[in-house]
Design a protein around this motif. Structure first.
Motif, PDB file in Angstrom:
ATOM      1  N   PRO A 103       0.708  -1.220  -0.076  1.00 27.70           N
ATOM      2  CA  PRO A 103      -0.131  -0.049   0.167  1.00 27.70           C
ATOM      3  C   PRO A 103       0.827   1.347  -0.153  1.00 27.70           C
ATOM      4  O   PRO A 103       0.414   2.341  -0.369  1.00 27.70           O
ATOM      5  CB  PRO A 103      -0.893  -0.451   1.277  1.00 27.70           C
ATOM      6  N   ILE A 104       1.960   1.295   0.469  1.00 27.33           N
ATOM      7  CA  ILE A 104       2.924   2.359   0.528  1.00 27.33           C
ATOM      8  C   ILE A 104       3.234   2.713  -0.835  1.00 27.33           C
ATOM      9  O   ILE A 104       3.439   3.993  -0.757  1.00 27.33           O
ATOM     10  CB  ILE A 104       4.034   2.022   1.455  1.00 27.33           C
ATOM     11  N   LYS A 105       3.381   1.828  -1.914  1.00 28.07           N
ATOM     12  CA  LYS A 105       3.844   2.517  -3.164  1.00 28.07           C
ATOM     13  C   LYS A 105       2.594   3.284  -3.778  1.00 28.07           C
ATOM     14  O   LYS A 105       2.824   4.031  -4.570  1.00 28.07           O
ATOM     15  CB  LYS A 105       3.813   1.220  -3.970  1.00 28.07           C
ATOM     16  N   HIS A 106       1.310   2.986  -3.326  1.00 26.05           N
ATOM     17  CA  HIS A 106       0.125   3.708  -3.648  1.00 26.05           C
ATOM     18  C   HIS A 106      -0.187   4.994  -3.070  1.00 26.05           C
ATOM     19  O   HIS A 106      -0.991   5.803  -3.179  1.00 26.05           O
ATOM     20  CB  HIS A 106      -1.011   2.792  -3.752  1.00 26.05           C
ATOM     21  N   ALA A 107       0.317   4.961  -1.733  1.00 24.60           N
ATOM     22  CA  ALA A 107       0.401   6.111  -0.841  1.00 24.60           C
ATOM     23  C   ALA A 107       1.711   6.497  -0.335  1.00 24.60           C
ATOM     24  O   ALA A 107       1.813   6.140   1.013  1.00 24.60           O
ATOM     25  CB  ALA A 107      -0.934   5.890   0.243  1.00 24.60           C
ATOM     26  N   PRO A 108       2.634   7.187  -0.979  1.00 23.98           N
ATOM     27  CA  PRO A 108       3.869   7.127  -0.333  1.00 23.98           C
ATOM     28  C   PRO A 108       3.919   8.088   0.752  1.00 23.98           C
ATOM     29  O   PRO A 108       4.824   7.961   1.603  1.00 23.98           O
ATOM     30  CB  PRO A 108       4.659   8.146  -1.419  1.00 23.98           C
ATOM     31  N   LYS A 109       2.962   8.870   1.389  1.00 22.37           N
ATOM     32  CA  LYS A 109       2.917   9.394   2.622  1.00 22.37           C
ATOM     33  C   LYS A 109       2.976   8.469   3.822  1.00 22.37           C
ATOM     34  O   LYS A 109       3.365   9.078   4.965  1.00 22.37           O
ATOM     35  CB  LYS A 109       1.635  10.288   2.575  1.00 22.37           C
ATOM     36  N   LEU A 110       2.693   7.276   3.556  1.00 23.42           N
ATOM     37  CA  LEU A 110       2.801   6.296   4.592  1.00 23.42           C
ATOM     38  C   LEU A 110       4.206   6.051   4.893  1.00 23.42           C
ATOM     39  O   LEU A 110       4.575   5.500   6.051  1.00 23.42           O
ATOM     40  CB  LEU A 110       2.128   4.901   4.561  1.00 23.42           C
ATOM     41  N   LEU A 111       4.979   6.437   4.065  1.00 23.46           N
ATOM     42  CA  LEU A 111       6.623   6.308   4.402  1.00 23.46           C
ATOM     43  C   LEU A 111       6.959   7.110   5.640  1.00 23.46           C
ATOM     44  O   LEU A 111       8.022   6.523   6.293  1.00 23.46           O
ATOM     45  CB  LEU A 111       7.473   6.931   3.124  1.00 23.46           C
ATOM     46  N   LYS A 112       6.090   8.051   5.990  1.00 25.51           N
ATOM     47  CA  LYS A 112       6.662   8.733   7.147  1.00 25.51           C
ATOM     48  C   LYS A 112       6.238   8.559   8.317  1.00 25.51           C
ATOM     49  O   LYS A 112       6.547   8.837   9.501  1.00 25.51           O
ATOM     50  CB  LYS A 112       6.126  10.172   6.866  1.00 25.51           C
ATOM     51  N   ASP A 113       5.506   7.414   8.421  1.00 22.57           N
ATOM     52  CA  ASP A 113       4.910   6.761   9.624  1.00 22.57           C
ATOM     53  C   ASP A 113       5.531   5.522  10.298  1.00 22.57           C
ATOM     54  O   ASP A 113       5.086   5.018  11.481  1.00 22.57           O
ATOM     55  CB  ASP A 113       3.332   6.411   9.173  1.00 22.57           C
ATOM     56  N   TYR A 114       6.782   5.210   9.796  1.00 23.82           N
ATOM     57  CA  TYR A 114       7.453   4.073  10.484  1.00 23.82           C
ATOM     58  C   TYR A 114       8.980   4.317  10.128  1.00 23.82           C
ATOM     59  O   TYR A 114       9.378   5.246   9.399  1.00 23.82           O
ATOM     60  CB  TYR A 114       7.025   2.745   9.879  1.00 23.82           C
ATOM     61  N   ARG A 115       9.734   3.675  10.855  1.00 22.95           N
ATOM     62  CA  ARG A 115      11.156   3.734  10.994  1.00 22.95           C
ATOM     63  C   ARG A 115      11.610   2.284  10.900  1.00 22.95           C
ATOM     64  O   ARG A 115      11.581   1.212  11.714  1.00 22.95           O
ATOM     65  CB  ARG A 115      11.727   4.552  12.274  1.00 22.95           C
ATOM     66  N   SER A 116      12.763   2.115   9.933  1.00 20.65           N
ATOM     67  CA  SER A 116      13.647   1.166  10.070  1.00 20.65           C
ATOM     68  C   SER A 116      14.572   0.856  11.427  1.00 20.65           C
ATOM     69  O   SER A 116      14.896   2.068  11.700  1.00 20.65           O
ATOM     70  CB  SER A 116      14.361   0.932   8.813  1.00 20.65           C
ATOM     71  N   PRO A 117      14.637  -0.136  12.007  1.00 19.88           N
ATOM     72  CA  PRO A 117      15.659  -0.244  13.149  1.00 19.88           C
ATOM     73  C   PRO A 117      16.967   0.133  13.070  1.00 19.88           C
ATOM     74  O   PRO A 117      17.803  -0.931  13.552  1.00 19.88           O
ATOM     75  CB  PRO A 117      14.925  -1.497  13.976  1.00 19.88           C
ATOM     76  N   THR A 118      17.224   1.060  12.292  1.00 18.42           N
ATOM     77  CA  THR A 118      18.692   1.323  12.136  1.00 18.42           C
ATOM     78  C   THR A 118      19.579   1.501  13.274  1.00 18.42           C
ATOM     79  O   THR A 118      21.065   1.430  13.232  1.00 18.42           O
ATOM     80  CB  THR A 118      18.789   2.436  11.129  1.00 18.42           C
ATOM     81  N   ASP A 119      18.965   1.820  14.367  1.00 23.71           N
ATOM     82  CA  ASP A 119      19.723   1.814  15.762  1.00 23.71           C
ATOM     83  C   ASP A 119      20.243   0.458  15.962  1.00 23.71           C
ATOM     84  O   ASP A 119      20.971   0.497  17.209  1.00 23.71           O
ATOM     85  CB  ASP A 119      18.814   2.468  16.795  1.00 23.71           C
ATOM     86  N   LEU A 120      19.649  -0.683  15.465  1.00 32.98           N
ATOM     87  CA  LEU A 120      20.189  -2.055  15.866  1.00 32.98           C
ATOM     88  C   LEU A 120      20.978  -2.464  14.848  1.00 32.98           C
ATOM     89  O   LEU A 120      21.918  -3.376  15.345  1.00 32.98           O
ATOM     90  CB  LEU A 120      18.904  -2.769  16.083  1.00 32.98           C
ATOM     91  N   MET A 121      20.948  -2.315  13.765  1.00 33.11           N
ATOM     92  CA  MET A 121      21.624  -2.907  12.687  1.00 33.11           C
ATOM     93  C   MET A 121      21.449  -1.942  11.279  1.00 33.11           C
ATOM     94  O   MET A 121      20.620  -1.232  11.095  1.00 33.11           O
ATOM     95  CB  MET A 121      21.231  -4.423  12.166  1.00 33.11           C
ATOM     96  N   GLY A 122      22.277  -2.316  10.185  1.00 40.20           N
ATOM     97  CA  GLY A 122      22.284  -1.792   8.975  1.00 40.20           C
ATOM     98  C   GLY A 122      21.561  -2.749   8.023  1.00 40.20           C
ATOM     99  O   GLY A 122      21.208  -3.761   8.325  1.00 40.20           O
ATOM    100  N   GLY A 123      21.871  -2.269   6.567  1.00 41.44           N
ATOM    101  CA  GLY A 123      21.404  -3.324   5.764  1.00 41.44           C
ATOM    102  C   GLY A 123      19.853  -3.556   5.170  1.00 41.44           C
ATOM    103  O   GLY A 123      19.796  -4.343   4.496  1.00 41.44           O
ATOM    104  N   PHE A 124      19.135  -2.610   5.412  1.00 45.41           N
ATOM    105  CA  PHE A 124      18.009  -2.321   5.270  1.00 45.41           C
ATOM    106  C   PHE A 124      17.523  -2.298   3.731  1.00 45.41           C
ATOM    107  O   PHE A 124      18.069  -1.512   3.078  1.00 45.41           O
ATOM    108  CB  PHE A 124      16.883  -1.428   5.997  1.00 45.41           C
ATOM    109  N   LEU A 125      16.533  -3.210   3.221  1.00 45.22           N
ATOM    110  CA  LEU A 125      16.370  -3.454   1.797  1.00 45.22           C
ATOM    111  C   LEU A 125      15.375  -2.570   1.272  1.00 45.22           C
ATOM    112  O   LEU A 125      15.633  -1.840   0.008  1.00 45.22           O
ATOM    113  CB  LEU A 125      15.982  -4.886   1.458  1.00 45.22           C
TER     114      LEU A 125
END
Length: 294
Positions: A103-125
């Motif tokens: 759904p985020i592809k159809h509504a890019p504003k949803l990108l602002k609503d979550y965070r990848s846990p980069t405080d724990l590790m890297g490499g998110f795809l």
């Protein structure tokens, strides 16, 4: 004895050092209860909000029926407007699920609503991570993800029962050859050990995810999921640092998948029957040999 399930460790939060040393490196699953505490999605992503945002999108739906050997592994059972599907899972139990919908592809504003846990590790795809929706009682069959990514799986608006197994148990789980899923003829909650003796003594993990819980599933972990309520999840994926695992992922996504598709197209049920017989044979051999050797 049966299948031996241990509760997954749960923490409210965890430091990067503890996460890497105690869970990432040893490949051990973990539930982090408050990883989403700063996500706007934690309160914002209600069924009504998602309906308003992407309700008119047509989505493929999947059920719990056994895979048709003549069709691709992710062939859908039906289609429906996303908003209509959300209405359905709020009203009644159903075995229909939405699998790999973005759904985020159809509504890019949803990108602002979550965070990848980069405080724990890297490499998110994924810039546009996958979301999964299910009605009460719907089941995701036992499998592991073909790309072998680490997964941070966050659940919303209900409960989900999750069972995990380390990949070392793959033969005893009756893995289908040239695939990343298990024989679909047994119920992992109540297996018939007389028919599937290799399952007896297999060790795994178990958890009930609730709203806002984030499950860390290490690379290659087998997972089975049952929606206890109509609800949904988002999966954020990260590469493992191992080049051997990256190479295996590339092999799975290209050579193995292509070979399997060609064989299914040309030989259909004959090929699937052969694979199921081989899965049973390998499981019996692993059981007799006492594998995996712990």
């Amino acid at each position: 004895m049966g299948i031996i399930l241990t509760p997954i460790d749960r923490v409210d939060s965890i430091s990067k050092e503890d996460f890497i040393n105690n869970y990432l490196k040893p490949r051990k699953p973990l539930v982090i209860r408050k990883a989403t505490k700063n996500w706007p999605a934690l309160k914002k992503w209600t069924f009504d909000y998602l309906k308003e945002t992407v309700g008119d999108q047509m989505v493929p739906l999947y059920d719990s029926s056994k895979a048709d050997p003549s069709k691709p592994i992710n062939a859908s059972a039906a289609e429906m407007k996303f908003g209509d599907y959300i209405d359905l899972i709020q009203k009644q139990p159903t075995d229909l699920r939405i699998f790999l919908f973005d759904p985020i592809k159809h509504a890019p504003k949803l990108l602002k609503d979550y965070r990848s846990p980069t405080d724990l590790m890297g490499g998110f795809l994924d810039k546009y991570p996958n979301m999964f929706f299910g009605g009460a009682g719907s089941i995701t069959f036992l499998h592991y993800d073909i790309d072998l990514a680490h997964i941070f799986h966050t659940h919303f608006n209900g409960r989900k029962h999750v069972i995990l197994f380390d990949n070392k148990w793959k033969e005893r789980l009756y893995q289908i050859p040239f695939a990343t899923y298990a024989l679909e003829d047994y119920d992992i909650e109540k297996p018939d050990y007389s028919k599937f003796p290799a399952l007896d003594g297999v060790e795994g993990y178990e958890i009930i995810l609730e709203h806002g819980d984030t499950l860390f599933m290490p690379t290659g972990y087998w997972h089975w999921m049952k929606y206890l309520d109509g609800s949904f999840s988002i999966s954020l994926r990260a590469w493992d640092s191992s080049w051997a695992i990256k190479a295996k992922s590339l092999y799975n996504l290209t050579i193995q998948r292509k070979f399997d598709d060609i064989m299914k197209k040309n030989f259909k049920s004959r090929y699937m029957d052969w694979k199921e017989r081989l899965a049973v044979k390998r499981a019996g051999k692993a059981l007799a040999a006492g594998e995996p050797r712990l």
